[in-house]
Design an enzyme around this catalytic site. Structure first.
Site, PDB file in Angstrom:
ATOM      1  N   GLU A  66     -33.510  -6.508 -32.714  1.00 26.36           N
ATOM      2  CA  GLU A  66     -33.845  -6.144 -31.335  1.00 26.36           C
ATOM      3  C   GLU A  66     -34.992  -7.025 -31.067  1.00 26.36           C
ATOM      4  O   GLU A  66     -34.747  -7.728 -29.544  1.00 26.36           O
ATOM      5  CB  GLU A  66     -34.385  -4.695 -31.073  1.00 26.36           C
ATOM      6  CG  GLU A  66     -34.336  -4.657 -29.314  1.00 26.36           C
ATOM      7  CD  GLU A  66     -34.584  -2.865 -29.271  1.00 26.36           C
ATOM      8  OE1 GLU A  66     -33.903  -2.173 -29.750  1.00 26.36           O
ATOM      9  OE2 GLU A  66     -35.671  -2.676 -28.684  1.00 26.36           O
ATOM     10  N   ASP A  67     -36.027  -7.650 -31.656  1.00 27.43           N
ATOM     11  CA  ASP A  67     -37.285  -8.246 -31.171  1.00 27.43           C
ATOM     12  C   ASP A  67     -37.285  -9.672 -31.967  1.00 27.43           C
ATOM     13  O   ASP A  67     -38.424 -10.370 -31.686  1.00 27.43           O
ATOM     14  CB  ASP A  67     -38.494  -7.475 -31.456  1.00 27.43           C
ATOM     15  CG  ASP A  67     -38.348  -6.341 -30.417  1.00 27.43           C
ATOM     16  OD1 ASP A  67     -37.761  -6.401 -29.313  1.00 27.43           O
ATOM     17  OD2 ASP A  67     -39.106  -5.253 -30.760  1.00 27.43           O
TER      18      ASP A  67
HETATM   19  P1  NDP Z   1     -40.659  -1.188 -22.415  1.00 33.88           P
HETATM   20  O1  NDP Z   1     -40.555  -0.170 -21.349  1.00 33.88           O
HETATM   21  O2  NDP Z   1     -39.319  -1.198 -23.148  1.00 33.88           O
HETATM   22  O3  NDP Z   1     -41.906  -1.070 -23.271  1.00 33.88           O
HETATM   23  C1  NDP Z   1     -42.211  -0.266 -24.040  1.00 33.88           C
HETATM   24  C2  NDP Z   1     -41.757  -0.695 -25.516  1.00 33.88           C
HETATM   25  O4  NDP Z   1     -42.739  -1.503 -25.996  1.00 33.88           O
HETATM   26  C3  NDP Z   1     -41.949   0.574 -26.516  1.00 33.88           C
HETATM   27  O5  NDP Z   1     -40.560   1.082 -26.597  1.00 33.88           O
HETATM   28  C4  NDP Z   1     -42.042  -0.336 -27.916  1.00 33.88           C
HETATM   29  O6  NDP Z   1     -40.715  -0.569 -28.297  1.00 33.88           O
HETATM   30  C5  NDP Z   1     -42.988  -1.691 -27.309  1.00 33.88           C
HETATM   31  N1  NDP Z   1     -44.421  -1.349 -27.395  1.00 33.88           N
HETATM   32  C6  NDP Z   1     -45.251  -2.307 -27.767  1.00 33.88           C
HETATM   33  N2  NDP Z   1     -46.511  -2.182 -27.756  1.00 33.88           N
HETATM   34  C7  NDP Z   1     -46.598  -0.907 -27.753  1.00 33.88           C
HETATM   35  C8  NDP Z   1     -47.510   0.114 -27.165  1.00 33.88           C
HETATM   36  N3  NDP Z   1     -48.934  -0.347 -27.592  1.00 33.88           N
HETATM   37  N4  NDP Z   1     -47.493   1.348 -26.725  1.00 33.88           N
HETATM   38  C9  NDP Z   1     -46.196   1.598 -26.658  1.00 33.88           C
HETATM   39  N5  NDP Z   1     -45.067   0.892 -26.928  1.00 33.88           N
HETATM   40  C10 NDP Z   1     -45.167  -0.290 -27.090  1.00 33.88           C
HETATM   41  O7  NDP Z   1     -40.935  -2.326 -21.729  1.00 33.88           O
HETATM   42  P2  NDP Z   1     -39.964  -3.571 -21.149  1.00 33.88           P
HETATM   43  O8  NDP Z   1     -40.873  -4.827 -21.199  1.00 33.88           O
HETATM   44  O9  NDP Z   1     -38.771  -3.727 -22.054  1.00 33.88           O
HETATM   45  O10 NDP Z   1     -39.765  -3.211 -19.725  1.00 33.88           O
HETATM   46  C11 NDP Z   1     -38.583  -2.692 -19.425  1.00 33.88           C
HETATM   47  C12 NDP Z   1     -38.543  -1.326 -18.681  1.00 33.88           C
HETATM   48  O11 NDP Z   1     -39.777  -1.124 -18.098  1.00 33.88           O
HETATM   49  C13 NDP Z   1     -37.493  -1.382 -17.875  1.00 33.88           C
HETATM   50  O12 NDP Z   1     -36.926  -0.056 -17.873  1.00 33.88           O
HETATM   51  C14 NDP Z   1     -38.238  -1.310 -16.392  1.00 33.88           C
HETATM   52  O13 NDP Z   1     -37.729  -0.729 -15.342  1.00 33.88           O
HETATM   53  C15 NDP Z   1     -39.643  -0.723 -16.622  1.00 33.88           C
HETATM   54  N6  NDP Z   1     -40.712  -1.294 -16.090  1.00 33.88           N
HETATM   55  C16 NDP Z   1     -41.398  -0.260 -15.144  1.00 33.88           C
HETATM   56  C17 NDP Z   1     -42.187  -0.744 -14.266  1.00 33.88           C
HETATM   57  C18 NDP Z   1     -43.169   0.124 -13.591  1.00 33.88           C
HETATM   58  O14 NDP Z   1     -44.168  -0.040 -12.752  1.00 33.88           O
HETATM   59  N7  NDP Z   1     -42.819   1.616 -13.604  1.00 33.88           N
HETATM   60  C19 NDP Z   1     -42.700  -1.968 -14.172  1.00 33.88           C
HETATM   61  C20 NDP Z   1     -41.980  -2.950 -14.982  1.00 33.88           C
HETATM   62  C21 NDP Z   1     -40.841  -2.284 -15.967  1.00 33.88           C
HETATM   63  P3  NDP Z   1     -40.712  -0.965 -29.813  1.00 33.88           P
HETATM   64  O15 NDP Z   1     -40.690   0.220 -30.547  1.00 33.88           O
HETATM   65  O16 NDP Z   1     -39.220  -1.485 -29.668  1.00 33.88           O
HETATM   66  O17 NDP Z   1     -41.721  -1.771 -30.181  1.00 33.88           O
END
Ligand code: NDP
Ligand code: ZN
Length: 179
Positions: A66-67
């Protein structure tokens, strides 16, 4: 033999560390990314008592496709079909819009294999514990709140797999007023 199990695990840690070497987590300290897959594997061993080698290897490798530039073919050649299948199950299709990816995680959770469910539960627990420690760089509190709500929907589809991890997740959901 036990020696093979240990060698396979070390090979996964090394592979993941190399693949994630330039990545950082989104926390304020920008923690090295590899802390996450290692921590997910540790939740499975030290908290849930899981010793299944396929689950543990998949946990260590779960974010490589994925990353990073890792391919499923590469994983299959190096770690075999069983591990690759589990990683495939927990890998989002990054060609899809993020809203759709989030929706599909909820839809696919209930029909994934027990091995994939275990990895997914530990992954969610690790990420939610991270969020409890602090808001990621650039995130609003609303975005954090939505992440907890969405995670609960995914976790609800993974239940009946690892009671210990599920109860740890439930502590978090209860503290956030989600159950
Ligand atoms: P994500 O919501 O996917 O980011 C969360 C992911 O980042 C986690 O699942 C984890 O994935 C990883 N991660 C890395 N560091 C941390 C940490 N310290 N704490 C928790 N998780 C961490 O973000 P994306 O950048 O992919 O953005 C996409 C989504 O965010 C979309 O659904 C979009 O709609 C939403 N969004 C919402 C906003 C809002 O204000 N509500 C604004 C912008 C986007 P892993 O296990 O893979 O490392
Ligand atoms: Zn992850």
């Amino acid at each position: 033999a036990q020696g093979d199990v240990l060698i396979n695990l070390i090979e996964c840690v090394d592979f993941a560390a190399i693949k994630h070497r330039n990545q950082r987590r989104k926390d304020s300290d920008s923690t090295p990314y590899i802390n996450h897959p290692i921590g997910v594997a540790r939740i499975l061993t030290h908290e849930a008592g899981i010793q299944d080698i396929v689950i543990l290897q998949a946990a260590l490798l779960h974010d490589t496709v994925e990353d990073t530039d890792t391919t499923f073919e590469e994983l299959e050649k190096k770690f075999g079909k069983a591990v690759t299948k589990v990683v495939r199950e927990v890998t989002d299709d990054k060609s899809l819009p993020s809203e759709e990816r989030k929706r599909l995680q909820i839809v696919h959770a209930p029909t994934s294999s027990p091995e994939a469910k275990a990895v997914k539960l530990a992954d969610k627990l690790y990420n939610l514990r991270d969020l409890c420690k602090g808001t990621p760089r650039g995130w609003s509190s609303k975005r954090c709140e939505e992440y907890f709500k969405w995670s609960k929907k995914v976790v609800d589809g993974l239940r009946g797999t690892c009671p210990i991890i599920e109860s740890e997740l439930d502590k978090i959901f209860t503290a956030k007023g989600l159950m």
